[in-house]
Design a protein around this motif. Structure first.
Motif, PDB file in Angstrom:
ATOM      1  N   THR A  31      -0.927 -51.829  -6.544  1.00 39.55           N
ATOM      2  CA  THR A  31      -1.967 -51.033  -5.553  1.00 39.55           C
ATOM      3  C   THR A  31      -2.472 -49.985  -6.255  1.00 39.55           C
ATOM      4  O   THR A  31      -1.878 -49.400  -7.195  1.00 39.55           O
ATOM      5  N   SER A  32      -4.048 -50.297  -6.523  1.00 36.81           N
ATOM      6  CA  SER A  32      -4.523 -49.197  -7.111  1.00 36.81           C
ATOM      7  C   SER A  32      -4.933 -47.876  -6.553  1.00 36.81           C
ATOM      8  O   SER A  32      -5.408 -48.077  -5.131  1.00 36.81           O
ATOM      9  N   SER A  33      -4.564 -46.876  -7.029  1.00 33.21           N
ATOM     10  CA  SER A  33      -4.697 -45.551  -6.157  1.00 33.21           C
ATOM     11  C   SER A  33      -6.072 -44.782  -6.379  1.00 33.21           C
ATOM     12  O   SER A  33      -6.349 -43.881  -5.761  1.00 33.21           O
ATOM     13  N   SER A  34      -6.913 -45.396  -7.569  1.00 29.31           N
ATOM     14  CA  SER A  34      -7.959 -44.758  -8.023  1.00 29.31           C
ATOM     15  C   SER A  34      -9.238 -45.429  -7.323  1.00 29.31           C
ATOM     16  O   SER A  34     -10.182 -44.581  -7.317  1.00 29.31           O
ATOM     17  N   SER A  35      -9.417 -46.589  -7.291  1.00 25.10           N
ATOM     18  CA  SER A  35     -10.740 -47.356  -6.820  1.00 25.10           C
ATOM     19  C   SER A  35     -10.834 -47.090  -5.366  1.00 25.10           C
ATOM     20  O   SER A  35     -10.258 -47.178  -4.597  1.00 25.10           O
ATOM     21  N   THR A  36     -12.235 -46.529  -5.035  1.00 26.67           N
ATOM     22  CA  THR A  36     -12.750 -46.517  -3.919  1.00 26.67           C
ATOM     23  C   THR A  36     -13.314 -47.587  -3.112  1.00 26.67           C
ATOM     24  O   THR A  36     -13.546 -48.562  -4.055  1.00 26.67           O
ATOM     25  N   ILE A  37     -13.567 -47.457  -2.104  1.00 21.02           N
ATOM     26  CA  ILE A  37     -14.438 -48.481  -1.332  1.00 21.02           C
ATOM     27  C   ILE A  37     -15.610 -48.710  -1.785  1.00 21.02           C
ATOM     28  O   ILE A  37     -15.747 -50.124  -2.367  1.00 21.02           O
ATOM     29  N   GLU A  38     -16.341 -47.845  -2.052  1.00 25.00           N
ATOM     30  CA  GLU A  38     -17.790 -47.941  -2.640  1.00 25.00           C
ATOM     31  C   GLU A  38     -17.711 -48.511  -4.012  1.00 25.00           C
ATOM     32  O   GLU A  38     -18.932 -49.005  -4.617  1.00 25.00           O
ATOM     33  N   LEU A  59     -13.344 -42.963   0.186  1.00 27.25           N
ATOM     34  CA  LEU A  59     -11.862 -42.982   0.338  1.00 27.25           C
ATOM     35  C   LEU A  59     -11.414 -44.206  -0.722  1.00 27.25           C
ATOM     36  O   LEU A  59     -12.011 -45.114  -0.813  1.00 27.25           O
ATOM     37  N   SER A  60     -10.318 -43.497  -1.474  1.00 25.36           N
ATOM     38  CA  SER A  60      -9.542 -44.625  -2.332  1.00 25.36           C
ATOM     39  C   SER A  60      -8.744 -45.490  -1.473  1.00 25.36           C
ATOM     40  O   SER A  60      -8.249 -45.107  -0.328  1.00 25.36           O
ATOM     41  N   PHE A  61      -8.355 -46.865  -2.032  1.00 22.76           N
ATOM     42  CA  PHE A  61      -7.554 -47.647  -1.211  1.00 22.76           C
ATOM     43  C   PHE A  61      -5.908 -47.004  -1.086  1.00 22.76           C
ATOM     44  O   PHE A  61      -5.351 -47.503  -0.162  1.00 22.76           O
ATOM     45  N   ASN A  62      -5.550 -46.096  -2.067  1.00 19.53           N
ATOM     46  CA  ASN A  62      -4.332 -45.459  -1.761  1.00 19.53           C
ATOM     47  C   ASN A  62      -4.415 -44.503  -0.596  1.00 19.53           C
ATOM     48  O   ASN A  62      -3.502 -44.323   0.267  1.00 19.53           O
ATOM     49  N   LEU A  72      -5.292 -54.702  -4.316  1.00 16.98           N
ATOM     50  CA  LEU A  72      -5.782 -53.645  -4.210  1.00 16.98           C
ATOM     51  C   LEU A  72      -5.088 -52.950  -2.912  1.00 16.98           C
ATOM     52  O   LEU A  72      -4.935 -51.525  -2.841  1.00 16.98           O
ATOM     53  N   THR A  73      -4.906 -53.568  -1.817  1.00 14.81           N
ATOM     54  CA  THR A  73      -4.241 -53.045  -0.519  1.00 14.81           C
ATOM     55  C   THR A  73      -3.607 -54.074   0.156  1.00 14.81           C
ATOM     56  O   THR A  73      -3.823 -55.444  -0.206  1.00 14.81           O
ATOM     57  N   THR A  74      -2.726 -53.754   0.974  1.00 10.41           N
ATOM     58  CA  THR A  74      -2.275 -54.646   1.934  1.00 10.41           C
ATOM     59  C   THR A  74      -2.262 -54.529   3.397  1.00 10.41           C
ATOM     60  O   THR A  74      -2.028 -55.230   4.410  1.00 10.41           O
ATOM     61  N   LEU A  75      -3.319 -53.806   3.491  1.00  8.45           N
ATOM     62  CA  LEU A  75      -4.169 -53.592   4.923  1.00  8.45           C
ATOM     63  C   LEU A  75      -4.830 -54.934   5.373  1.00  8.45           C
ATOM     64  O   LEU A  75      -5.584 -55.400   4.693  1.00  8.45           O
ATOM     65  N   THR A  76      -5.084 -55.185   6.581  1.00 11.34           N
ATOM     66  CA  THR A  76      -5.674 -56.084   7.277  1.00 11.34           C
ATOM     67  C   THR A  76      -6.311 -55.659   8.622  1.00 11.34           C
ATOM     68  O   THR A  76      -6.162 -54.403   8.863  1.00 11.34           O
ATOM     69  N   LEU A  77      -7.218 -56.400   8.904  1.00 11.38           N
ATOM     70  CA  LEU A  77      -7.984 -55.933  10.054  1.00 11.38           C
ATOM     71  C   LEU A  77      -8.196 -57.096  11.235  1.00 11.38           C
ATOM     72  O   LEU A  77      -8.218 -58.208  11.016  1.00 11.38           O
ATOM     73  N   PRO A  78      -7.811 -56.842  12.487  1.00  4.82           N
ATOM     74  CA  PRO A  78      -7.642 -58.078  13.452  1.00  4.82           C
ATOM     75  C   PRO A  78      -9.074 -58.441  13.796  1.00  4.82           C
ATOM     76  O   PRO A  78      -9.941 -57.833  13.569  1.00  4.82           O
ATOM     77  N   ASN A  79      -9.083 -59.723  13.934  1.00  2.00           N
ATOM     78  CA  ASN A  79     -10.419 -60.344  14.404  1.00  2.00           C
ATOM     79  C   ASN A  79     -10.758 -59.973  15.897  1.00  2.00           C
ATOM     80  O   ASN A  79     -10.046 -60.323  16.730  1.00  2.00           O
TER      81      ASN A  79
END
Length: 370
Positions: free
Chosen positions: A68-75, A113-116, A159-166
């Motif tokens: 997981t990267s702590s520095s990369s932001t969404i943009e 926001l960063s992915f961390n 980069l992340t383990t987050l998911t979004l429900p459909n």
């Protein structure tokens, strides 16, 4: 010891050495065997995993390590996502949708926001913010679908383990062009009209003959039209498949007149600007909108002709779902069923026979004396 498994595997000459036999023996008697990086204590060459699987030996799955990267932001990551999807062959229209949707999503989620720092709560607040902004349900579903695709790609990149429900779209019934409106639009223009007026009239007729998408009609070339066999070839479709669509007799006659005026080379676009150039998406939309308003029709949507074609085909022409699927270019019957569910005229025609209320209210016949 599973001797039958040992006999089956050791028949292979690759495993005649005593070290390899010892390894297979261990594999068949121990549930999980850990292989260290230094394999010299058993053999320089371990038996391949497929042979061990064939012998019925359980093999521990390799653990996937997510960094997981702590520095990369969404943009910062979105341009990488766009580049990756473009390289994967995603269509230009889909890439355009990604860009426009990310712009709208940025109003409800902080892209710095960063992915961390990004958490599930941020994603929930994003959806709540969209709902509080009075966005339509299907618009929210479309935005979250794009961001869900983005998060899935970020998962693959570690980069992340987050998911979004459909969020599923709600079934909607879009109004189609009425018969009265179609009669106004299909009225043939005067003989002294200019090229654009006659072209627009031809395009409206073409929409109602084929039910194709606007992007498809813009990319048709003169060589794609075969009036002799009464067919036209669609090279540019949403699913990327080439389609051969039939032309009715009325459309053949209209195209004969139009192509005599249009002229051009085989590789030129059939429906072009007055200077012979390819129509842009906005130019086609604007041309049809002005044409409709001049004819006294307030509706101007291009895609509405596709819905109108489906309704007329099912209701007035008695068409079936499988043929409609072919004509509309759907990969599956899912979207075609949507049209069938909305425009199923058979149920409406026979409902007096099926309705309990109609049966109860039906007057009873008295037995008459003969």
């Amino acid at each position: 010891v599973r001797s039958s498994n040992l006999r089956r595997v050791t028949k292979n000459p690759e495993f005649v050495r005593i070290q390899d036999f010892f390894l297979i023996f261990l594999r068949c008697n121990v549930r999980f065997l850990y292989f260290p990086k230094n394999r010299s204590f058993l053999s320089d060459t371990l038996p391949p995993r497929p042979f061990l699987k064939e012998a019925g030996c359980p093999i521990m799955a390799r653990k996937r390590i997510v960094k997981t990267s702590s520095s990369s932001t969404i943009e910062e990551v979105i341009p990488r996502f766009i580049t990756a999807k473009t390289a994967a062959g995603v269509s230009d229209s889909t890439i355009k949708t990604y860009r426009s949707h990310f712009f709208c999503i940025s109003k409800h989620l902080d892209f710095t926001l960063s992915f961390n720092q990004l958490t599930k709560d941020h994603l929930n607040y994003m959806i709540v913010s969209m709902r509080e902004s009075d966005l339509a349900h299907n618009s929210i579903a479309s935005y979250t679908r794009v961001f869900r695709t983005f998060l899935k790609w970020c998962n693959e990149e570690g980069l992340t383990t987050l998911t979004l429900p459909n969020i599923k779209d709600k079934e909607t019934v879009k109004p189609t062009y009425t018969d009265a409106e179609l009669s106004l639009l299909l009225r043939k223009p005067d003989a002294n009209c200019d090229f654009t007026e006659f072209r627009n009239w031809t395009i409206i007729n073409f929409f109602l003959n084929c039910g194709c998408r606007a992007a498809t009609i813009r990319n048709i070339q003169i060589r794609d039209v075969d009036l002799g066999s009464r067919q036209i070839l669609f090279r540019h479709t949403k699913n990327g498949r080439v389609q051969a669509i039939p032309l009715c007799g009325v459309m053949v006659n209209i195209l004969l007149d139009y192509m005599a005026i249009r002229g051009g080379e085989p590789t030129d676009y059939l429906f072009c600007s007055e200077f012979g150039e390819m129509l842009t998406e906005e130019a086609l939309r604007s041309a049809v909108a002005k044409y409709n308003r001049r004819r006294g029709v307030k509706k101007t949507s291009l895609h509405l002709f596709r819905h109108t074609f489906a309704r007329k085909y099912l209701v007035d022409c008695g068409g079936d779902a499988f043929t409609l699927q072919t004509l509309l270019g759907h990969k599956t019957l899912t979207m075609t069923r949507h049209y069938c569910a909305i425009y199923d005229q058979d149920i409406a025609n026979n409902f007096d026979r099926l309705s309990p209320l109609a049966q109860i209210s039906k007057p009873k016949e008295k037995i008459a004396r003969k």
